[in-house]
Scaffold this active site. Structure first.
Site, short mmCIF file in Angstrom:
data_model
loop_
_atom_site.label_atom_id
_atom_site.label_comp_id
_atom_site.label_asym_id
_atom_site.label_seq_id
_atom_site.Cartn_x
_atom_site.Cartn_y
_atom_site.Cartn_z
CD GLN A 84 -3.59 2.30 -0.70
OE1 GLN A 84 -3.79 3.11 -1.26
NE2 GLN A 84 -2.55 1.41 -0.65
CG PHE A 85 -6.16 -0.74 6.04
CD1 PHE A 85 -5.51 -1.15 7.04
CD2 PHE A 85 -6.77 -1.65 5.09
CE1 PHE A 85 -5.07 -2.57 6.97
CE2 PHE A 85 -6.03 -2.63 5.03
CZ PHE A 85 -5.22 -3.36 5.92
CB THR A 86 -1.98 -0.43 3.53
OG1 THR A 86 -2.02 0.20 2.11
CG2 THR A 86 -2.46 -1.67 3.33
#
Length: 146
Positions: free
Chosen positions: A78-80
């Site tokens: 989850q790059f966010t």
């Protein structure tokens, strides 16, 4: 490197209608990588997750790690998690590792986690994932390795 850990009664990842990873009792881990992150940092983070006393022991205190609790691990990229949200009204994803590098690191860390613990499931890197979970507690922790 950041990991958001949620103790779950069950969790699964669905991509295009197909379940790609599913666990019962265990930890759902969302992983985010910064530009400067390394495999060595990731190993430290995985080791910490596996040793983290996250589950209730016989006395009802958080005294057991995932192995002692006979749980499973679900790893989801989850790059966010790496977004800078301090200014403005839109997240800045500049601190996040570029996707090609992050995919390599994610794959390495999944392999490492599987070598250290027998019950590891995953999502699919960069896919449009639908994550279903029943949070237990709720119990949620944010771990960072610098």
């Amino acid at each position: 490197m950041r990991a958001l850990l949620q103790r779950v009664l069950e969790a699964k990842v669905v991509v295009e209608g197909e379940t790609t990873g599913e666990i019962q009792h265990g930890i759902l881990v969302f992983l985010g990588f910064a530009k400067e992150d390394t495999f060595e940092k990731g190993q430290k983070l995985i080791d910490k997750i596996l040793k983290y006393r996250f589950f209730d022991d016989e006395q009802g205190k958080m005294g057991w790690n995932i192995a002692q609790a006979k749980g499973s691990l679900l790893l989801v990229s989850q790059f966010t998690l790496m977004a800078n949200t301090q200014k403005g009204l839109r997240p800045d994803f500049g601190p996040a590792m570029p996707p090609a590098e992050a995919k390599i690191l994610y794959t390495q860390l999944v392999t490492y986690a599987q070598s250290q613990f027998p019950h590891v499931q995953t999502g699919i890197f960069a896919a449009d994932m639908k994550v279903h979970l029943v949070n237990d507690g709720p119990v949620t922790f944010n771990l960072e390795i610098e």
